[in-house]
Motif scaffolding. Structure first.
Motif, PDB file in Angstrom:
ATOM      1  N   MET A   1       0.760  -1.014  -0.315  1.00 12.62           N
ATOM      2  CA  MET A   1       0.047  -0.409  -0.024  1.00 12.62           C
ATOM      3  C   MET A   1       0.924   1.742   0.265  1.00 12.62           C
ATOM      4  O   MET A   1       1.781   1.583   0.871  1.00 12.62           O
ATOM      5  CB  MET A   1      -0.983  -0.006   1.376  1.00 12.62           C
ATOM      6  CG  MET A   1      -1.670   1.061   1.239  1.00 12.62           C
ATOM      7  SD  MET A   1      -2.780   0.393   2.568  1.00 12.62           S
ATOM      8  CE  MET A   1      -3.554  -0.853   2.332  1.00 12.62           C
ATOM      9  N   GLU A   2       0.236   2.221  -0.924  1.00 13.47           N
ATOM     10  CA  GLU A   2       1.499   3.199  -1.080  1.00 13.47           C
ATOM     11  C   GLU A   2       1.112   3.886   0.481  1.00 13.47           C
ATOM     12  O   GLU A   2       0.256   4.136   1.549  1.00 13.47           O
ATOM     13  CB  GLU A   2       0.628   4.212  -2.090  1.00 13.47           C
ATOM     14  CG  GLU A   2       1.792   3.825  -3.447  1.00 13.47           C
ATOM     15  CD  GLU A   2       0.557   5.053  -4.202  1.00 13.47           C
ATOM     16  OE1 GLU A   2       0.974   6.181  -4.407  1.00 13.47           O
ATOM     17  OE2 GLU A   2       0.237   4.141  -5.240  1.00 13.47           O
ATOM     18  N   LYS A   3       2.564   4.924   0.461  1.00 13.04           N
ATOM     19  CA  LYS A   3       2.476   5.797   1.750  1.00 13.04           C
ATOM     20  C   LYS A   3       1.015   6.880   1.300  1.00 13.04           C
ATOM     21  O   LYS A   3       0.771   7.239   0.755  1.00 13.04           O
ATOM     22  CB  LYS A   3       3.425   6.795   2.113  1.00 13.04           C
ATOM     23  CG  LYS A   3       4.123   6.135   2.863  1.00 13.04           C
ATOM     24  CD  LYS A   3       5.858   6.491   2.756  1.00 13.04           C
ATOM     25  CE  LYS A   3       6.126   6.198   4.269  1.00 13.04           C
ATOM     26  NZ  LYS A   3       7.734   7.010   4.666  1.00 13.04           N
ATOM     27  N   LEU A   4       0.617   7.753   2.267  1.00 16.67           N
ATOM     28  CA  LEU A   4      -0.506   8.215   2.648  1.00 16.67           C
ATOM     29  C   LEU A   4       0.041   9.990   2.141  1.00 16.67           C
ATOM     30  O   LEU A   4       1.090  10.032   2.740  1.00 16.67           O
ATOM     31  CB  LEU A   4      -1.186   8.375   3.997  1.00 16.67           C
ATOM     32  CG  LEU A   4      -2.447  10.010   4.425  1.00 16.67           C
ATOM     33  CD1 LEU A   4      -3.834   8.529   2.958  1.00 16.67           C
ATOM     34  CD2 LEU A   4      -2.635   9.475   5.606  1.00 16.67           C
ATOM     35  N   ARG A   5      -1.065  10.193   2.079  1.00 18.25           N
ATOM     36  CA  ARG A   5      -0.100  11.781   1.516  1.00 18.25           C
ATOM     37  C   ARG A   5      -1.128  12.359   2.372  1.00 18.25           C
ATOM     38  O   ARG A   5      -1.629  13.668   1.380  1.00 18.25           O
ATOM     39  CB  ARG A   5      -0.180  11.817  -0.197  1.00 18.25           C
ATOM     40  CG  ARG A   5       0.744  10.897  -1.396  1.00 18.25           C
ATOM     41  CD  ARG A   5       0.033  11.293  -2.824  1.00 18.25           C
ATOM     42  NE  ARG A   5      -1.000  10.739  -2.823  1.00 18.25           N
ATOM     43  CZ  ARG A   5      -1.696  10.919  -4.258  1.00 18.25           C
ATOM     44  NH1 ARG A   5      -1.125  10.726  -5.173  1.00 18.25           N
ATOM     45  NH2 ARG A   5      -3.336  10.291  -4.736  1.00 18.25           N
ATOM     46  N   SER A   6      -0.741  13.272   3.648  1.00 18.10           N
ATOM     47  CA  SER A   6      -1.306  13.663   4.109  1.00 18.10           C
ATOM     48  C   SER A   6      -1.417  15.102   4.062  1.00 18.10           C
ATOM     49  O   SER A   6      -2.550  15.673   4.318  1.00 18.10           O
ATOM     50  CB  SER A   6      -1.070  13.797   5.157  1.00 18.10           C
ATOM     51  OG  SER A   6       0.429  13.562   5.228  1.00 18.10           O
ATOM     52  N   TYR A   7      -0.354  15.346   3.246  1.00 17.73           N
ATOM     53  CA  TYR A   7      -0.738  16.768   3.012  1.00 17.73           C
ATOM     54  C   TYR A   7      -1.180  17.678   1.806  1.00 17.73           C
ATOM     55  O   TYR A   7      -1.095  18.532   1.611  1.00 17.73           O
ATOM     56  CB  TYR A   7       0.867  17.176   2.601  1.00 17.73           C
ATOM     57  CG  TYR A   7       1.392  16.713   0.892  1.00 17.73           C
ATOM     58  CD1 TYR A   7       1.157  17.213  -0.644  1.00 17.73           C
ATOM     59  CD2 TYR A   7       1.932  15.598   0.922  1.00 17.73           C
ATOM     60  CE1 TYR A   7       1.259  16.391  -1.538  1.00 17.73           C
ATOM     61  CE2 TYR A   7       2.321  14.578   0.038  1.00 17.73           C
ATOM     62  CZ  TYR A   7       1.331  15.278  -1.306  1.00 17.73           C
ATOM     63  OH  TYR A   7       2.288  14.315  -2.392  1.00 17.73           O
ATOM     64  N   LEU A   8      -1.939  16.423   1.800  1.00 19.40           N
ATOM     65  CA  LEU A   8      -3.242  16.076   0.629  1.00 19.40           C
ATOM     66  C   LEU A   8      -4.253  16.660   0.988  1.00 19.40           C
ATOM     67  O   LEU A   8      -5.652  15.961   0.755  1.00 19.40           O
ATOM     68  CB  LEU A   8      -3.145  15.121  -0.446  1.00 19.40           C
ATOM     69  CG  LEU A   8      -2.112  15.393  -1.675  1.00 19.40           C
ATOM     70  CD1 LEU A   8      -1.696  14.252  -2.709  1.00 19.40           C
ATOM     71  CD2 LEU A   8      -1.946  17.073  -2.187  1.00 19.40           C
ATOM     72  N   ILE A   9      -4.436  16.949   2.628  1.00 19.71           N
ATOM     73  CA  ILE A   9      -5.903  16.177   3.050  1.00 19.71           C
ATOM     74  C   ILE A   9      -6.623  16.615   4.792  1.00 19.71           C
ATOM     75  O   ILE A   9      -5.246  17.216   5.309  1.00 19.71           O
ATOM     76  CB  ILE A   9      -6.258  14.696   3.420  1.00 19.71           C
ATOM     77  CG1 ILE A   9      -7.371  13.749   4.022  1.00 19.71           C
ATOM     78  CG2 ILE A   9      -4.768  14.296   4.355  1.00 19.71           C
ATOM     79  CD1 ILE A   9      -7.887  13.293   4.159  1.00 19.71           C
ATOM     80  N   THR A  10      -7.098  17.923   4.355  1.00 17.62           N
ATOM     81  CA  THR A  10      -8.019  18.035   5.559  1.00 17.62           C
ATOM     82  C   THR A  10      -9.259  17.692   6.311  1.00 17.62           C
ATOM     83  O   THR A  10      -9.674  17.081   5.297  1.00 17.62           O
ATOM     84  CB  THR A  10      -8.778  20.009   4.777  1.00 17.62           C
ATOM     85  OG1 THR A  10      -6.989  20.668   3.396  1.00 17.62           O
ATOM     86  CG2 THR A  10      -8.636  20.381   6.074  1.00 17.62           C
ATOM     87  N   VAL A  11      -8.814  17.836   7.107  1.00 16.99           N
ATOM     88  CA  VAL A  11      -9.421  17.038   8.166  1.00 16.99           C
ATOM     89  C   VAL A  11     -10.645  18.329   9.258  1.00 16.99           C
ATOM     90  O   VAL A  11      -9.386  19.369   9.289  1.00 16.99           O
ATOM     91  CB  VAL A  11      -8.424  15.765   9.362  1.00 16.99           C
ATOM     92  CG1 VAL A  11     -10.116  15.644  10.888  1.00 16.99           C
ATOM     93  CG2 VAL A  11      -7.916  14.684   8.861  1.00 16.99           C
ATOM     94  N   LYS A  12     -11.412  17.929   9.343  1.00 15.42           N
ATOM     95  CA  LYS A  12     -12.783  18.989  10.132  1.00 15.42           C
ATOM     96  C   LYS A  12     -13.069  17.917  10.858  1.00 15.42           C
ATOM     97  O   LYS A  12     -14.136  17.842  10.494  1.00 15.42           O
ATOM     98  CB  LYS A  12     -13.028  19.974   9.313  1.00 15.42           C
ATOM     99  CG  LYS A  12     -12.256  20.761   8.041  1.00 15.42           C
ATOM    100  CD  LYS A  12     -13.359  21.801   7.751  1.00 15.42           C
ATOM    101  CE  LYS A  12     -12.711  22.907   6.389  1.00 15.42           C
ATOM    102  NZ  LYS A  12     -13.214  23.645   5.846  1.00 15.42           N
ATOM    103  N   LEU A  13     -12.910  18.102  12.433  1.00 16.07           N
ATOM    104  CA  LEU A  13     -13.989  17.881  13.096  1.00 16.07           C
ATOM    105  C   LEU A  13     -14.909  18.623  13.722  1.00 16.07           C
ATOM    106  O   LEU A  13     -14.848  19.972  14.124  1.00 16.07           O
ATOM    107  CB  LEU A  13     -12.981  18.176  14.697  1.00 16.07           C
ATOM    108  CG  LEU A  13     -11.890  16.286  14.329  1.00 16.07           C
ATOM    109  CD1 LEU A  13     -11.573  16.892  15.838  1.00 16.07           C
ATOM    110  CD2 LEU A  13     -12.967  15.462  14.292  1.00 16.07           C
ATOM    111  N   MET A  14     -16.252  18.762  13.475  1.00 18.10           N
ATOM    112  CA  MET A  14     -17.284  19.153  13.932  1.00 18.10           C
ATOM    113  C   MET A  14     -18.197  19.120  15.247  1.00 18.10           C
ATOM    114  O   MET A  14     -18.642  17.785  14.661  1.00 18.10           O
ATOM    115  CB  MET A  14     -18.736  19.401  12.122  1.00 18.10           C
ATOM    116  CG  MET A  14     -17.806  19.470  10.972  1.00 18.10           C
ATOM    117  SD  MET A  14     -16.517  20.993  10.217  1.00 18.10           S
ATOM    118  CE  MET A  14     -18.465  21.894  10.366  1.00 18.10           C
TER     119      MET A  14
END
Length: 151
Positions: A1-14
């Protein structure tokens, strides 16, 4: 499995969702942005289907649900309805199926703090339902456990 490209994801907790909970009914909406290749993960008590600048056909939704005293993460991916012919449905199925491990990894790693507070969720099963008007693409897929996606 490829490494997660975390710089491409935004996480929002609502709110009322926090890093700690709730677990029951904790919902995830993972969408691809229209403007670039980034993704947005919204964690809430309801699905966030009206996020601006997202391709609505590329949304993975998932939710923690109790079943027989244990939790499972159940998700949904839309493949096709009557608006798509079989070739488009096949293409969407193949693309989304190929990207599903990374999409699940985005959800798991995007909510990593939850597992520090509720570690038994790491071994809960993950099921993803593909929805299509063509029966062979309308399938339920077992995708392992969250622990698998932490690698």
């Amino acid at each position: 499995m490829e490494k997660l490209r975390s710089y491409l994801i935004t996480v929002k907790l609502m709110p009322p969702v926090t890093e700690y909970g709730p677990v029951d009914g904790r919902k995830y909406t993972l969408s691809n942005m229209e403007t670039d290749e980034s993704r947005i993960l919204i964690i809430d008590t309801k699905y966030a289907m009206n996020v601006g600048n997202v391709r609505s056909e590329d949304i993975l939704t998932a939710e923690w649900r109790p079943k027989l005293g244990e939790y499972m993460l159940t998700g949904k991916v839309y493949i096709s309805g009557s608006e798509h012919d079989e070739m488009v449905a096949l293409n969407r199925y193949n693309v989304l199926n190929d990207n599903l491990p990374e999409m699940i990894q985005n959800i798991i790693k995007g909510d990593l703090a939850l597992y520090k507070h509720v570690p038994w969720l790491l071994d809960a099963p993950i099921y993803i339902q593909y929805y299509s008007h063509i029966p062979r693409y309308n399938v339920l897929k077992h995708c392992g456990t969250p622990r698998r996606y932490l690698i």
